[in-house]
Design a protein around this motif. Structure first.
Motif, PDB file in Angstrom:
ATOM      1  N   PRO A 251      41.980  40.513  35.448  1.00 14.29           N
ATOM      2  CA  PRO A 251      40.541  40.325  35.633  1.00 14.29           C
ATOM      3  C   PRO A 251      39.854  39.584  34.500  1.00 14.29           C
ATOM      4  O   PRO A 251      38.899  38.825  34.751  1.00 14.29           O
ATOM      5  CB  PRO A 251      40.027  41.763  35.761  1.00 14.29           C
ATOM      6  CG  PRO A 251      41.176  42.532  36.296  1.00 14.29           C
ATOM      7  CD  PRO A 251      42.374  41.910  35.644  1.00 14.29           C
ATOM      8  N   HIS A 252      40.320  39.727  33.272  1.00 12.80           N
ATOM      9  CA  HIS A 252      39.633  39.092  32.149  1.00 12.80           C
ATOM     10  C   HIS A 252      39.752  37.573  32.179  1.00 12.80           C
ATOM     11  O   HIS A 252      38.992  36.878  31.494  1.00 12.80           O
ATOM     12  CB  HIS A 252      40.200  39.631  30.825  1.00 12.80           C
ATOM     13  CG  HIS A 252      39.928  41.096  30.612  1.00 12.80           C
ATOM     14  ND1 HIS A 252      38.661  41.600  30.432  1.00 12.80           N
ATOM     15  CD2 HIS A 252      40.767  42.170  30.562  1.00 12.80           C
ATOM     16  CE1 HIS A 252      38.722  42.913  30.274  1.00 12.80           C
ATOM     17  NE2 HIS A 252      39.994  43.283  30.354  1.00 12.80           N
ATOM     18  N   ASP A 253      40.682  37.072  32.957  1.00  6.41           N
ATOM     19  CA  ASP A 253      40.836  35.624  33.050  1.00  6.41           C
ATOM     20  C   ASP A 253      39.968  35.015  34.135  1.00  6.41           C
ATOM     21  O   ASP A 253      39.994  33.788  34.330  1.00  6.41           O
ATOM     22  CB  ASP A 253      42.306  35.263  33.338  1.00  6.41           C
ATOM     23  CG  ASP A 253      43.222  35.596  32.174  1.00  6.41           C
ATOM     24  OD1 ASP A 253      42.703  35.719  31.044  1.00  6.41           O
ATOM     25  OD2 ASP A 253      44.437  35.755  32.397  1.00  6.41           O
TER      26      ASP A 253
ATOM     27  N   PRO B 210      36.207  34.534  36.390  1.00  6.81           N
ATOM     28  CA  PRO B 210      34.743  34.587  36.254  1.00  6.81           C
ATOM     29  C   PRO B 210      34.191  35.927  36.741  1.00  6.81           C
ATOM     30  O   PRO B 210      34.584  36.408  37.815  1.00  6.81           O
ATOM     31  CB  PRO B 210      34.265  33.436  37.141  1.00  6.81           C
ATOM     32  CG  PRO B 210      35.430  32.527  37.256  1.00  6.81           C
ATOM     33  CD  PRO B 210      36.643  33.402  37.213  1.00  6.81           C
ATOM     34  N   GLY B 211      33.338  36.525  35.942  1.00  6.75           N
ATOM     35  CA  GLY B 211      32.755  37.811  36.321  1.00  6.75           C
ATOM     36  C   GLY B 211      33.641  38.991  36.001  1.00  6.75           C
ATOM     37  O   GLY B 211      33.216  40.137  36.105  1.00  6.75           O
ATOM     38  N   GLY B 212      34.919  38.740  35.618  1.00  5.53           N
ATOM     39  CA  GLY B 212      35.811  39.823  35.224  1.00  5.53           C
ATOM     40  C   GLY B 212      36.264  40.704  36.368  1.00  5.53           C
ATOM     41  O   GLY B 212      36.645  41.862  36.158  1.00  5.53           O
ATOM     42  N   ILE B 213      36.231  40.218  37.614  1.00  4.93           N
ATOM     43  CA  ILE B 213      36.652  41.008  38.768  1.00  4.93           C
ATOM     44  C   ILE B 213      37.609  40.186  39.619  1.00  4.93           C
ATOM     45  O   ILE B 213      37.315  39.040  39.968  1.00  4.93           O
ATOM     46  CB  ILE B 213      35.440  41.446  39.619  1.00  4.93           C
ATOM     47  CG1 ILE B 213      34.492  42.321  38.790  1.00  4.93           C
ATOM     48  CG2 ILE B 213      35.906  42.198  40.869  1.00  4.93           C
ATOM     49  CD1 ILE B 213      33.213  42.684  39.502  1.00  4.93           C
ATOM     50  N   ALA B 214      38.774  40.780  39.928  1.00  7.32           N
ATOM     51  CA  ALA B 214      39.771  40.086  40.739  1.00  7.32           C
ATOM     52  C   ALA B 214      39.770  40.636  42.157  1.00  7.32           C
ATOM     53  O   ALA B 214      39.743  41.856  42.364  1.00  7.32           O
ATOM     54  CB  ALA B 214      41.167  40.257  40.122  1.00  7.32           C
ATOM     55  N   ALA B 215      39.798  39.750  43.129  1.00  7.14           N
ATOM     56  CA  ALA B 215      39.824  40.170  44.534  1.00  7.14           C
ATOM     57  C   ALA B 215      41.257  40.519  44.910  1.00  7.14           C
ATOM     58  O   ALA B 215      41.997  39.693  45.450  1.00  7.14           O
ATOM     59  CB  ALA B 215      39.277  39.058  45.425  1.00  7.14           C
ATOM     60  N   GLN B 216      41.652  41.731  44.604  1.00  4.86           N
ATOM     61  CA  GLN B 216      43.002  42.182  44.903  1.00  4.86           C
ATOM     62  C   GLN B 216      42.962  43.667  45.272  1.00  4.86           C
ATOM     63  O   GLN B 216      41.988  44.363  44.991  1.00  4.86           O
ATOM     64  CB  GLN B 216      43.935  41.961  43.707  1.00  4.86           C
ATOM     65  CG  GLN B 216      43.539  42.712  42.457  1.00  4.86           C
ATOM     66  CD  GLN B 216      44.416  42.347  41.253  1.00  4.86           C
ATOM     67  OE1 GLN B 216      45.494  41.767  41.398  1.00  4.86           O
ATOM     68  NE2 GLN B 216      43.934  42.661  40.066  1.00  4.86           N
ATOM     69  N   GLN B 217      44.023  44.127  45.916  1.00  2.35           N
ATOM     70  CA  GLN B 217      44.083  45.519  46.354  1.00  2.35           C
ATOM     71  C   GLN B 217      44.549  46.406  45.201  1.00  2.35           C
ATOM     72  O   GLN B 217      45.571  46.143  44.581  1.00  2.35           O
ATOM     73  CB  GLN B 217      45.041  45.673  47.542  1.00  2.35           C
ATOM     74  CG  GLN B 217      45.166  47.108  48.048  1.00  2.35           C
ATOM     75  CD  GLN B 217      46.069  47.228  49.262  1.00  2.35           C
ATOM     76  OE1 GLN B 217      46.259  46.251  50.000  1.00  2.35           O
ATOM     77  NE2 GLN B 217      46.633  48.401  49.470  1.00  2.35           N
ATOM     78  N   TYR B 218      43.782  47.466  44.955  1.00  3.00           N
ATOM     79  CA  TYR B 218      44.144  48.415  43.903  1.00  3.00           C
ATOM     80  C   TYR B 218      44.644  49.738  44.493  1.00  3.00           C
ATOM     81  O   TYR B 218      45.570  50.342  43.961  1.00  3.00           O
ATOM     82  CB  TYR B 218      42.943  48.693  42.990  1.00  3.00           C
ATOM     83  CG  TYR B 218      42.608  47.525  42.075  1.00  3.00           C
ATOM     84  CD1 TYR B 218      43.245  47.377  40.858  1.00  3.00           C
ATOM     85  CD2 TYR B 218      41.660  46.584  42.451  1.00  3.00           C
ATOM     86  CE1 TYR B 218      42.948  46.295  40.019  1.00  3.00           C
ATOM     87  CE2 TYR B 218      41.356  45.512  41.628  1.00  3.00           C
ATOM     88  CZ  TYR B 218      41.996  45.373  40.409  1.00  3.00           C
ATOM     89  OH  TYR B 218      41.713  44.303  39.589  1.00  3.00           O
ATOM     90  N   ALA B 219      44.043  50.195  45.550  1.00  3.58           N
ATOM     91  CA  ALA B 219      44.418  51.497  46.124  1.00  3.58           C
ATOM     92  C   ALA B 219      45.681  51.366  46.972  1.00  3.58           C
ATOM     93  O   ALA B 219      45.981  50.290  47.507  1.00  3.58           O
ATOM     94  CB  ALA B 219      43.284  52.048  46.979  1.00  3.58           C
TER      95      ALA B 219
END
Length: 470
Positions: free
Chosen positions: A401-403, A405-414
């Motif tokens: 995520p830190h790489d 924009p906005g620090g949020i990655a559109a990926q599945q976590y759960a």
């Protein structure tokens, strides 16, 4: 346990000179109709009426009775009334001083009395909750074989403090605290009746009001205070029990609170529920009761920390900080100064905006986990720092995520089993309104969607509330 010579002598003296007994003993009801309060137990056809035999016969139903209620509500009195109404021997034991040996002695005496004289026995066991499980087990044969009519009294919740086999064989009667009207009538009778004070003094209304206030629904405390006040008045040659006489005799009201019993938890529960309900004055009242009763200040502080997370949460994130700081201060300074810190924290928590969203969220997640709603951790989130993990596909496709924009990655976590579930449903109370907006924007980003516009008055914030460049 048969009375010894000293007990017999004391009973003989009380029989010939009733004034030798305390006023609370002299005013003890002799028949059911003299019992004060407890209308729910005394109505026609009630279990208690059937137990004593409305038609003059013996008791019906179970041979064991559990009397549960606060001090001074008449538990000993009811046991005595049952024995009198059914013409049985009355033997009293206290679980504080008696043990299995004394119980067995009473049971053997009951067998002898029934066999030799045809007279059954009522065994009144006070504070049965202080008996261990093994001690309570020793009562079962006598109850099952009806060698005695067991009447046990407790101020504790019997479902927690009495063994199930004994409780299942008992008629449970719950006694309520006496009302002011109940106590007022009892005080008036105690002043006027011959077995009481016999009209030796008068009791004005302001003195009655004082006695009602310090009694706290406890008849024994009210009568004991009246007797002390009457004695002080008569010593000074006064015919009226004044508030001043009562204050001098009583000093101050004892607090109805047992640090080791039910009321310990009841008052603590009332404190937390008053904070939850934002009633700052009620919360301070219960806090004062706990302090005055000598409650451990660390216990109070722990309850306040729990309340800060359970009932306030992100509606006021500073509430937990306040509660933790109070707990640390209390541990360092102790009473009496700790009362100020506890009062400070209680007021802050009671007046804070409330939200249980964080509590509901973790409980919902736990419920799913316990129900088996889970699934394997997605491969791209698994640990990829050990040898061979790459061959297993661990970490493949993970977006840092830190790489981005906005620090949020559109990926599945759960895991797949709970992907898309929403556990945290923030309120719009206090500071949590800001977290609600943040949560909506972050969830949209995680789904790969354009986030909704932030409210005009709110800055664009990250998942921990920090401002971000979009």
């Amino acid at each position: 346990m048969e009375p010894d010579l000293f007990t017999a002598a004391a009973e003989e003296r009380q029989a010939t000179d009733p004034s030798a007994s305390p006023l609370a003993v002299r005013m003890r009801p002799r028949v059911v109709d003299e019992v004060v309060g407890q209308e729910h137990l005394l109505r026609p056809g009630s279990p208690l009426r059937r137990l004593v035999g409305e038609a003059g016969g013996g008791p019906a139903g179970p041979s064991s009775v559990m009397l549960w209620g606060p001090p001074g509500t008449g538990k000993t009195t009811l046991a005595y009334v049952v024995s009198q109404a059914t013409d049985k021997r009355f033997v009293e034991l206290s679980a504080i001083t008696a043990g299995v040996k004394e119980v067995r002695a009473v049971i053997e005496g009951a067998k002898r009395s029934a066999g030799a004289y045809g007279k059954d026995t009522v065994l009144f066991l006070d504070e049965i909750h202080r008996f261990s499980k093994a001690q309570q087990d020793s009562l079962l044969p006598a109850v099952e074989n009806r060698w005695v009519t067991l009447i046990a009294a407790t101020t504790e919740n019997p479902y927690f403090s009495v063994i199930s086999p004994l409780l299942s064989r008992s008629l449970l009667l719950t006694l309520e605290p006496l009302t002011d009207d109940d106590l007022r009538g009892l005080l008036q009778r105690a002043v006027s009746e011959e077995r009481g004070l016999g009209g030796a003094v008068e009791l004005p209304e302001d003195a009655v009001a004082y006695l009602l206030r310090i009694a706290g629904g406890d008849a024994r405390r009210a009568l004991t205070a009246l007797e002390a006040g009457a004695g002080a008045a008569l010593t000074k040659g006064e015919a009226e029990v004044t508030v001043q006489s009562l204050e001098e005799a009583v000093d101050r009201a004892a607090i109805t609170y047992d640090r080791d019993g039910d009321q310990h938890y009841d008052v603590a529960s009332a404190l937390i529920k008053s904070i939850r309900g934002s009633d700052v004055d009620a919360a301070l009242h219960y806090l004062a009761r706990m302090i005055e009763a000598g409650e451990d200040p660390r216990f109070i502080a722990r309850r306040l920390m729990i309340s800060a997370s359970e009932d306030i949460g992100l509606a006021d994130p500073s509430a937990l900080q306040t509660a933790v700081a109070a707990a640390q201060a209390v541990a360092m300074i102790g009473f009496p100064e700790a009362r100020i810190t506890l009062g400070h924290a209680t007021v802050a928590l009671a007046l804070a905006p409330k939200s249980n969203a964080a509590c509901v969220a973790i409980d919902a997640a736990l419920a799913d986990v316990r129900a088996g709603v889970a699934g394997p951790v997605p491969a791209h989130l698994r640990d990829s720092h050990y040898k061979g993990s790459t061959k297993l596909g661990h970490g493949k496709g993970y977006q840092y995520p830190h790489d981005l924009p906005g620090g949020i990655a559109a990926q599945q976590y759960a895991p797949d089993g709970v992907h898309g579930k929403r556990y945290y449903e923030p309120t719009r109370y206090g500071a949590e309104a800001r977290y609600a907006d943040v949560a909506e924007r972050v969830r949209a980003r995680l789904r790969g969607e354009a986030p909704p516009a932030a409210p005009p008055s709110a800055p664009r914030e990250g998942p921990r509330g920090e401002q971000r460049e979009e």
